[in-house]
Design a protein around this motif. Structure first.
Motif, short mmCIF file in Angstrom:
data_model
loop_
_atom_site.label_atom_id
_atom_site.label_comp_id
_atom_site.label_asym_id
_atom_site.label_seq_id
_atom_site.Cartn_x
_atom_site.Cartn_y
_atom_site.Cartn_z
N PRO A 312 0.88 -1.32 -0.03
CA PRO A 312 0.08 0.02 0.04
C PRO A 312 0.67 1.12 -0.03
CG PRO A 312 -0.73 -1.61 1.58
CD PRO A 312 0.58 -2.03 1.15
N ARG A 313 0.63 2.26 -1.02
CA ARG A 313 1.44 3.55 -1.02
C ARG A 313 1.36 4.21 0.43
NH1 ARG A 313 -0.27 7.07 -5.76
NH2 ARG A 313 0.27 5.03 -6.91
N GLU A 314 0.24 4.08 1.10
CA GLU A 314 0.20 4.74 2.48
C GLU A 314 1.50 4.49 3.31
OE1 GLU A 314 -3.79 4.69 0.60
OE2 GLU A 314 -2.37 2.84 0.93
N ILE A 315 2.12 3.45 3.02
CA ILE A 315 3.40 2.80 3.82
C ILE A 315 4.28 4.17 3.64
CG2 ILE A 315 5.30 1.32 3.96
CD1 ILE A 315 2.84 0.14 5.13
N VAL A 316 4.28 4.85 2.31
CA VAL A 316 5.26 5.79 2.29
C VAL A 316 4.98 6.87 3.20
CG1 VAL A 316 6.22 7.52 0.78
CG2 VAL A 316 5.69 5.33 -0.10
N THR A 317 3.49 7.29 3.60
CA THR A 317 3.17 8.37 4.52
C THR A 317 3.75 7.72 5.74
OG1 THR A 317 1.14 8.66 3.08
CG2 THR A 317 1.55 9.69 5.30
N ILE A 318 3.58 6.56 6.24
CA ILE A 318 3.92 6.32 7.42
C ILE A 318 5.52 6.47 7.42
CG2 ILE A 318 4.35 4.20 9.18
CD1 ILE A 318 1.48 3.18 7.84
N MET A 319 6.14 6.08 6.68
CA MET A 319 7.75 6.06 6.56
C MET A 319 8.14 7.62 6.80
SD MET A 319 8.98 3.67 3.35
CE MET A 319 8.84 2.08 3.37
N GLN A 320 7.54 8.60 5.98
CA GLN A 320 7.77 10.05 6.29
C GLN A 320 7.49 10.51 7.53
OE1 GLN A 320 5.00 11.42 3.04
NE2 GLN A 320 6.73 11.47 1.54
N GLY A 321 6.47 10.15 8.00
CA GLY A 321 6.25 10.51 9.64
C GLY A 321 7.01 9.83 10.41
N ALA A 322 7.57 8.62 10.25
CA ALA A 322 8.61 8.06 11.17
C ALA A 322 9.88 8.77 11.13
CB ALA A 322 8.53 6.52 10.71
N ILE A 323 10.32 9.18 9.99
CA ILE A 323 11.70 10.13 9.84
C ILE A 323 11.60 11.14 10.40
CG2 ILE A 323 13.04 10.87 8.31
CD1 ILE A 323 12.51 8.49 6.13
N VAL A 324 10.49 12.14 10.29
CA VAL A 324 10.41 13.12 11.04
C VAL A 324 10.41 13.07 12.36
CG1 VAL A 324 8.91 15.39 11.40
CG2 VAL A 324 9.37 14.23 8.97
N LEU A 325 9.60 11.99 12.94
CA LEU A 325 9.66 11.77 14.22
C LEU A 325 10.89 11.36 15.06
CD1 LEU A 325 7.65 11.45 16.91
CD2 LEU A 325 7.41 9.03 16.17
N SER A 326 11.55 10.49 14.27
CA SER A 326 12.86 10.11 14.69
C SER A 326 13.81 11.29 14.89
CB SER A 326 13.25 9.07 13.77
OG SER A 326 12.51 7.77 13.41
N VAL A 327 13.84 12.09 13.60
CA VAL A 327 14.74 13.14 13.82
C VAL A 327 14.55 14.20 14.96
CG1 VAL A 327 15.63 15.33 12.65
CG2 VAL A 327 15.33 13.17 11.29
N VAL A 328 13.36 14.63 15.12
CA VAL A 328 13.02 15.21 16.21
C VAL A 328 13.26 14.98 17.63
CG1 VAL A 328 11.02 16.49 17.57
CG2 VAL A 328 11.12 16.48 14.81
N VAL A 329 12.88 13.58 17.79
CA VAL A 329 12.99 12.69 19.15
C VAL A 329 14.40 12.69 19.58
CG1 VAL A 329 12.78 10.90 20.35
CG2 VAL A 329 10.90 11.75 19.26
N SER A 330 15.27 12.00 18.45
CA SER A 330 16.63 12.01 18.64
C SER A 330 17.50 13.17 18.89
CB SER A 330 17.57 11.22 17.42
OG SER A 330 17.25 12.00 16.24
N TYR A 331 17.21 14.26 18.26
CA TYR A 331 17.93 15.48 18.77
C TYR A 331 17.65 16.00 19.94
CZ TYR A 331 20.36 16.54 14.12
OH TYR A 331 21.10 16.45 13.17
N GLU A 332 16.40 15.66 20.61
CA GLU A 332 15.89 16.20 21.69
C GLU A 332 16.64 15.40 22.82
OE1 GLU A 332 14.38 18.65 24.70
OE2 GLU A 332 14.71 19.14 22.67
#
Length: 359
Positions: A312-332
Motif C-alpha cells: 500500500p502506498r500509504e506505507i510511504v506516508t508512515i515512513m515520512q512520519g516516522a523519519i520526521v518523528l525520529s529526527v525530532v526525538v533523537s535530537y531532543e
C-alpha cells in the motif's frame, strides 16, 4: 569532541530508529522490508523518476527554507501554505495578463510572487508585535482565507478562463517561461532549480556572514537578551515573517514557469505542510534542508513503485512520519543527555575546586 558527537550522533540515532519503525510498518503490511527498499532504490533509474525527484525537491527546498527562516526566529509560520498559493495566483495572473518581453517578464513574475507571499505574511507579523496574537492562530486562519481569495480571483468574470473543464488563469506566454534543462529520455529538469540553489546559498550567507543573520538567530534564542544587546526583537519578527512569506511565494514557480504555465483550482496543494517536515528534517540548515527535500521527493516517487509489489502506498506516508518523528526525538534526547553530562562535568569541577581551596 562533544560538539562533533552532538552533531553526528542524533542523525545516526534517527536513521536507525526510523529504519526500525519503517521495517515494522512494512512487516505489518505483509511486505519484505529488504525487497521494498530494493524496489524503491532501483526505480530511481527508470524512466523520468530521477528528474521527477529533482523537480519535486526544488519545490520542497524552497518551502523548507521559508519555514526555516521563521523557525530561526522562533516563529511557527504555518501560513506558508496560504502564502505560497497567494504568491502563485498573483504571479500567474500578472504573467497571463501582461505580455512583457523576455527576462523582464520573468523578473516581474518572480517579484510579484515574492511580494504576494510577503504581504500575506505581514498581517500575522503585525498582530504578533502589536497585540501579542500567536502567529500559529492567525496563519492557520489565513490559510483558509487564501482558498476563498483564490476562488474569487480565478473565477470566470474575474481573471479566470475555462479550459478543458477546468478554470484557471490565462496561460503565461512562452517568452516568460523559465527554460528547463533537457536530459533526453530522462526528462527535463526545471530551470528554476538553479534559482532554488541560489536561494539556499543566499540563506546560508545571511545566517553565517551577515549581522542580520546573527541578530535573527539571537532574537530567536532569547528575545530578552537580544533586546538588552540593542536588537529590536519586534522589528526582527516583522522582517523574519516578511522574508519567510517572500520565499514561500517562490514555492509554486518551478511548476508554474516550468510545466503548468497557469494556476487552476486543482493546482497542487499541501506544499506548506511538507515544508514544515522538510525544515525539521534539515534542522533549519540549508544543506540539511536540501537532504530532507530530496529524501521526501524520493519517498513520494517510491509510493508508485511500491504499488508494483502490492505494498500500500500509504506505507510511504508512515515512513515520512516516522523519519520526521525520529529526527525530532533523537535530537531532543541527545541534547538533554549532553546538557546533563555538561552539568555533571561542571559540578565535578566545582566540587574539586571547593575541596582544593578548603585544603
Amino acid at each position: 569532541m562533544r560538539s562533533l558527537r552532538g552533531k553526528l550522533l542524533p542523525p545516526v540515532v534517527a536513521i536507525v530508529f526510523s529504519a526500525l519503525l519503517c521495517s515494522v510498518a512494512l512487516i505489518v503490511s505483509g511486505a519484505n522490508p529488504a525487497r521494498a527498499l530494493a524496489v524503491m532504490v532501483v526505480q530511481v533509474g527508470h524512466n523520468t523518476t530521477a528528474v521527477d525527484i529533482i523537480n519535486s525537491a526544488s519545490v520542497y527546498y524552497l518551502v523548507g527554507i521559508a519555514v526555516a527562516i521563521g523557525f530561526k526566529m522562533n516563529l511557527f509560520n504555518i501560513g506558508v501554505e496560504g502564502q505560497y498559493r497567494i504568491g502563485a495566483v498573483f504571479a500567474a495572473i500578472v504573467g497571463g495578463e501582461l505580455n512583457l518581453p523576455p527576462v523582464l517578464g520573468q523578473i516581474v513574475i518572480i517579484a510579484v510572487a515574492m511580494l504576494g507571499g510577503a504581504v500575506f505574511a505581514a498581517l500575522p507579523a503585525i498582530l504578533k508585535v502589536t497585540r501579542g496574537v500567536s502567529e500559529v492562530i492567525t496563519t492557520i486562519m489565513l490559510n483558509a482565507i487564501s482558498l476563498g481569495i483564490i476562488a474569487l480571483l480565478i473565477k470566470q468574470g474575474a481573471f479566470g478562463v475555462l479550459s478543458n473543464n477546468n478554470i484557471g488563469t490565462r496561460p503565461i506566454p512562452a517568452a516568460d517561461w523559465i527554460p528547463g534543462i533537457p536530459l533526453g529520455s530522462a526528462g527535463t529538469v526545471f530551470g528554476f532549480v538553479v534559482i532554488a540553489v541560489l536561494v539556499g546559498v543566499g540563506y546560508w550567507v545571511m545566517l553565517n556572514r551577515t549581522r542580520f543573520g546573527f541578530e535573527l538567530q539571537a532574537s530567536g534564542e532569547s528575545p530578552t537578551a537580544a533586546t538588552a544587546g540593542g536588537v529590536d526583537a519586534k522589528r526582527m519578527i516583522v522582517i523574519a515573517m516578511l522574508l519567510s512569506g517572500a520565499i514561500a511565494g517562490l514555492t509554486a514557480l518551478p511548476e508554474l514557469l516550468g510545466r503548468d504555465h497557469t494556476y487552476t483550482l486543482i493546482s497542487p496543494q499541501g506544499y506548506g505542510f511538507t515544508g514544515i517536515a522538510v525544515a525539521l528534517l534539515g534542522r533549519n540548515n540549508p544543506g540539511g534542508i536540501a537532504f530532507g527535500a530530496v529524501l521526501w521527493a524520493f519517498l513520494d516517487q517510491a509510493a508508485v513503485s511500491l504499488d508494483v509489489i502490492q505494498v500500500p502506498r500509504e506505507i510511504v506516508t508512515i515512513m515520512q512520519g516516522a523519519i520526521v518523528l525520529s529526527v525530532v526525538v533523537s535530537y531532543e534526547v541527545i541534547r538533554r543527555l549532553e546538557l546533563a553530562a555538561e552539568q555533571r562535568r561542571v559540578g565535578s569541577q566545582l566540587a574539586a575546586a571547593t575541596t582544593g581551596s578548603a585544603s
